[in-house]
Design a protein around this motif. Structure first.
Motif, PDB file in Angstrom:
ATOM      1  N   MET A 190      -1.910   6.905  15.303  1.00 29.27           N
ATOM      2  CA  MET A 190      -2.248   5.891  14.324  1.00 29.27           C
ATOM      3  C   MET A 190      -1.597   6.231  12.995  1.00 29.27           C
ATOM      4  SD  MET A 190      -6.198   4.746  14.858  1.00 29.27           S
ATOM      5  CE  MET A 190      -6.846   6.270  14.262  1.00 29.27           C
ATOM      6  N   LYS A 191      -1.452   5.200  12.184  1.00 27.75           N
ATOM      7  CA  LYS A 191      -0.914   5.367  10.837  1.00 27.75           C
ATOM      8  C   LYS A 191      -1.871   4.730   9.830  1.00 27.75           C
ATOM      9  CE  LYS A 191       4.031   5.195  11.739  1.00 27.75           C
ATOM     10  NZ  LYS A 191       5.267   4.504  11.383  1.00 27.75           N
ATOM     11  N   PHE A 192      -2.055   5.420   8.704  1.00 28.53           N
ATOM     12  CA  PHE A 192      -2.754   4.848   7.561  1.00 28.53           C
ATOM     13  C   PHE A 192      -1.680   4.482   6.552  1.00 28.53           C
ATOM     14  CE2 PHE A 192      -4.552   5.050   3.338  1.00 28.53           C
ATOM     15  CZ  PHE A 192      -5.716   4.308   3.493  1.00 28.53           C
ATOM     16  N   LEU A 193      -1.635   3.215   6.174  1.00 29.18           N
ATOM     17  CA  LEU A 193      -0.611   2.738   5.240  1.00 29.18           C
ATOM     18  C   LEU A 193      -1.278   2.236   3.969  1.00 29.18           C
ATOM     19  CD1 LEU A 193       1.345   0.684   7.888  1.00 29.18           C
ATOM     20  CD2 LEU A 193       1.942   2.930   7.015  1.00 29.18           C
ATOM     21  N   LEU A 194      -0.735   2.641   2.826  1.00 29.16           N
ATOM     22  CA  LEU A 194      -1.214   2.170   1.535  1.00 29.16           C
ATOM     23  C   LEU A 194       0.016   1.703   0.770  1.00 29.16           C
ATOM     24  CD1 LEU A 194      -3.958   3.463  -0.627  1.00 29.16           C
ATOM     25  CD2 LEU A 194      -1.723   3.279  -1.695  1.00 29.16           C
ATOM     26  N   GLU A 195       0.037   0.423   0.446  1.00 33.65           N
ATOM     27  CA  GLU A 195       1.188  -0.152  -0.255  1.00 33.65           C
ATOM     28  C   GLU A 195       0.710  -0.779  -1.554  1.00 33.65           C
ATOM     29  OE1 GLU A 195       4.924  -3.136   0.598  1.00 33.65           O
ATOM     30  OE2 GLU A 195       3.280  -3.063   2.017  1.00 33.65           O
ATOM     31  N   VAL A 196       1.355  -0.379  -2.661  1.00 34.46           N
ATOM     32  CA  VAL A 196       0.989  -0.875  -3.982  1.00 34.46           C
ATOM     33  C   VAL A 196       2.249  -1.341  -4.696  1.00 34.46           C
ATOM     34  CG1 VAL A 196      -0.003  -0.255  -6.219  1.00 34.46           C
ATOM     35  CG2 VAL A 196      -0.959   0.721  -4.124  1.00 34.46           C
ATOM     36  N   THR A 197       2.210  -2.558  -5.224  1.00 30.76           N
ATOM     37  CA  THR A 197       3.302  -3.084  -6.040  1.00 30.76           C
ATOM     38  C   THR A 197       3.105  -2.571  -7.460  1.00 30.76           C
ATOM     39  OG1 THR A 197       3.416  -5.055  -4.682  1.00 30.76           O
ATOM     40  CG2 THR A 197       4.412  -5.195  -6.864  1.00 30.76           C
ATOM     41  N   MET A 198       4.105  -1.875  -7.982  1.00 29.56           N
ATOM     42  CA  MET A 198       3.938  -1.196  -9.268  1.00 29.56           C
ATOM     43  C   MET A 198       4.499  -1.959 -10.463  1.00 29.56           C
ATOM     44  SD  MET A 198       4.603   2.720  -8.115  1.00 29.56           S
ATOM     45  CE  MET A 198       4.455   3.286  -9.798  1.00 29.56           C
ATOM     46  N   ASP A 199       4.989  -3.158 -10.284  1.00 28.99           N
ATOM     47  CA  ASP A 199       5.577  -3.880 -11.409  1.00 28.99           C
ATOM     48  C   ASP A 199       4.639  -4.932 -11.988  1.00 28.99           C
ATOM     49  OD1 ASP A 199       5.691  -5.533  -9.225  1.00 28.99           O
ATOM     50  OD2 ASP A 199       7.808  -6.032  -9.424  1.00 28.99           O
ATOM     51  N   ASP A 200       3.369  -4.830 -11.698  1.00 35.48           N
ATOM     52  CA  ASP A 200       2.373  -5.780 -12.178  1.00 35.48           C
ATOM     53  C   ASP A 200       1.504  -5.163 -13.265  1.00 35.48           C
ATOM     54  OD1 ASP A 200       2.449  -8.330 -11.222  1.00 35.48           O
ATOM     55  OD2 ASP A 200       1.051  -8.004  -9.584  1.00 35.48           O
ATOM     56  N   ALA A 201       1.236  -5.898 -14.281  1.00 33.47           N
ATOM     57  CA  ALA A 201       0.261  -5.630 -15.339  1.00 33.47           C
ATOM     58  C   ALA A 201      -0.078  -4.162 -15.574  1.00 33.47           C
ATOM     59  CB  ALA A 201      -0.994  -6.446 -15.073  1.00 33.47           C
ATOM     60  N   ALA A 202      -1.281  -3.741 -15.181  1.00 30.52           N
ATOM     61  CA  ALA A 202      -1.770  -2.398 -15.486  1.00 30.52           C
ATOM     62  C   ALA A 202      -0.885  -1.312 -14.880  1.00 30.52           C
ATOM     63  CB  ALA A 202      -3.207  -2.240 -14.988  1.00 30.52           C
ATOM     64  N   LEU A 203      -0.322  -1.559 -13.719  1.00 28.87           N
ATOM     65  CA  LEU A 203       0.541  -0.553 -13.091  1.00 28.87           C
ATOM     66  C   LEU A 203       1.841  -0.372 -13.850  1.00 28.87           C
ATOM     67  CD1 LEU A 203      -0.379  -1.367  -9.484  1.00 28.87           C
ATOM     68  CD2 LEU A 203      -0.181   0.953 -10.345  1.00 28.87           C
ATOM     69  N   ALA A 204       2.346  -1.408 -14.479  1.00 26.51           N
ATOM     70  CA  ALA A 204       3.568  -1.283 -15.274  1.00 26.51           C
ATOM     71  C   ALA A 204       3.285  -0.510 -16.567  1.00 26.51           C
ATOM     72  CB  ALA A 204       4.133  -2.660 -15.594  1.00 26.51           C
ATOM     73  N   ALA A 236       1.072   6.137 -13.397  1.00 26.06           N
ATOM     74  CA  ALA A 236       0.393   7.333 -12.887  1.00 26.06           C
ATOM     75  C   ALA A 236      -1.123   7.194 -12.994  1.00 26.06           C
ATOM     76  CB  ALA A 236       0.871   8.574 -13.629  1.00 26.06           C
ATOM     77  N   GLY A 237      -1.590   6.666 -14.109  1.00 28.14           N
ATOM     78  CA  GLY A 237      -3.030   6.486 -14.305  1.00 28.14           C
ATOM     79  C   GLY A 237      -3.627   5.499 -13.316  1.00 28.14           C
ATOM     80  N   GLU A 238      -2.952   4.367 -13.124  1.00 27.82           N
ATOM     81  CA  GLU A 238      -3.457   3.346 -12.193  1.00 27.82           C
ATOM     82  C   GLU A 238      -3.405   3.825 -10.747  1.00 27.82           C
ATOM     83  OE1 GLU A 238      -4.903   0.086 -12.333  1.00 27.82           O
ATOM     84  OE2 GLU A 238      -5.305   0.930 -14.304  1.00 27.82           O
ATOM     85  N   LEU A 239      -2.299   4.452 -10.350  1.00 29.66           N
ATOM     86  CA  LEU A 239      -2.235   4.965  -8.979  1.00 29.66           C
ATOM     87  C   LEU A 239      -3.295   6.039  -8.751  1.00 29.66           C
ATOM     88  CD1 LEU A 239       1.600   5.179  -8.316  1.00 29.66           C
ATOM     89  CD2 LEU A 239      -0.047   3.662  -7.209  1.00 29.66           C
ATOM     90  N   GLY A 240      -3.525   6.878  -9.724  1.00 32.73           N
ATOM     91  CA  GLY A 240      -4.583   7.882  -9.611  1.00 32.73           C
ATOM     92  C   GLY A 240      -5.944   7.239  -9.435  1.00 32.73           C
ATOM     93  N   ASP A 291      -5.958  -3.641  -9.116  1.00 32.74           N
ATOM     94  CA  ASP A 291      -5.794  -2.730 -10.246  1.00 32.74           C
ATOM     95  C   ASP A 291      -7.034  -2.788 -11.127  1.00 32.74           C
ATOM     96  OD1 ASP A 291      -5.572  -5.001 -11.878  1.00 32.74           O
ATOM     97  OD2 ASP A 291      -3.444  -4.734 -12.274  1.00 32.74           O
ATOM     98  N   SER A 292      -7.027  -2.066 -12.237  1.00 32.01           N
ATOM     99  CA  SER A 292      -8.199  -2.008 -13.110  1.00 32.01           C
ATOM    100  C   SER A 292      -8.477  -3.330 -13.822  1.00 32.01           C
ATOM    101  CB  SER A 292      -8.047  -0.881 -14.134  1.00 32.01           C
ATOM    102  OG  SER A 292      -6.906  -1.103 -14.937  1.00 32.01           O
ATOM    103  N   GLU A 293      -7.538  -4.251 -13.766  1.00 32.20           N
ATOM    104  CA  GLU A 293      -7.732  -5.588 -14.327  1.00 32.20           C
ATOM    105  C   GLU A 293      -8.115  -6.587 -13.243  1.00 32.20           C
ATOM    106  OE1 GLU A 293      -4.152  -6.392 -16.523  1.00 32.20           O
ATOM    107  OE2 GLU A 293      -4.477  -4.689 -17.848  1.00 32.20           O
ATOM    108  N   TYR A 294      -8.452  -6.085 -12.059  1.00 32.75           N
ATOM    109  CA  TYR A 294      -8.885  -6.878 -10.903  1.00 32.75           C
ATOM    110  C   TYR A 294      -7.814  -7.845 -10.407  1.00 32.75           C
ATOM    111  CZ  TYR A 294     -13.224  -4.729 -12.152  1.00 32.75           C
ATOM    112  OH  TYR A 294     -14.172  -3.795 -12.477  1.00 32.75           O
ATOM    113  N   ARG A 295      -6.566  -7.423 -10.530  1.00 26.84           N
ATOM    114  CA  ARG A 295      -5.448  -8.195  -9.973  1.00 26.84           C
ATOM    115  C   ARG A 295      -5.041  -7.561  -8.656  1.00 26.84           C
ATOM    116  NH1 ARG A 295      -2.589  -8.295 -15.695  1.00 26.84           N
ATOM    117  NH2 ARG A 295      -3.660 -10.103 -16.524  1.00 26.84           N
ATOM    118  N   GLU A 296      -4.762  -8.378  -7.661  1.00 27.14           N
ATOM    119  CA  GLU A 296      -4.333  -7.867  -6.364  1.00 27.14           C
ATOM    120  C   GLU A 296      -2.959  -7.220  -6.498  1.00 27.14           C
ATOM    121  OE1 GLU A 296      -3.272  -9.618  -1.979  1.00 27.14           O
ATOM    122  OE2 GLU A 296      -4.888 -10.587  -3.101  1.00 27.14           O
ATOM    123  N   VAL A 297      -2.860  -5.953  -6.111  1.00 32.57           N
ATOM    124  CA  VAL A 297      -1.589  -5.230  -6.250  1.00 32.57           C
ATOM    125  C   VAL A 297      -1.111  -4.594  -4.946  1.00 32.57           C
ATOM    126  CG1 VAL A 297      -1.848  -4.766  -8.724  1.00 32.57           C
ATOM    127  CG2 VAL A 297      -2.752  -3.119  -7.049  1.00 32.57           C
TER     128      VAL A 297
END
Length: 68
Positions: free
Chosen positions: A1-15, A19-23, A48-54
């Motif tokens: 099995m694989k556990f996959l976690l995918e996050v788009t980093m060019d949105d709002a709080a992640l941009a 490092a803080g948001e991914l943490g 993200d911390s602004e409740y946007r789907e990332v």
């Protein structure tokens, strides 16, 4: 099995603080995964911390070709 976690980093709080948001995301899901069965097909949307789907996490079984 694989556990996959995918996050788009060019949105709002992640941009602003990648490092803080991914943490924050990793700490949240690291603590919350104990409540999940973690079987192929399981998964959830990531916000993200602004409740946007990332992104999304999922569990898949490459032998079955199933993903959440």
């Amino acid at each position: 099995m694989k556990f996959l976690l995918e996050v788009t980093m060019d949105d709002a709080a992640l941009a602003k603080d990648p490092a803080g948001e991914l943490g924050r995301i990793l700490r949240y899901w690291g603590g919350n995964l104990g409540h999940c069965e973690l079987r192929p097909g399981d998964g959830s949307v990531i916000y993200d911390s602004e409740y946007r789907e990332v992104g999304r996490w999922s569990v898949e079984d490459p032998a079955e070709g199933r993903a959440g």
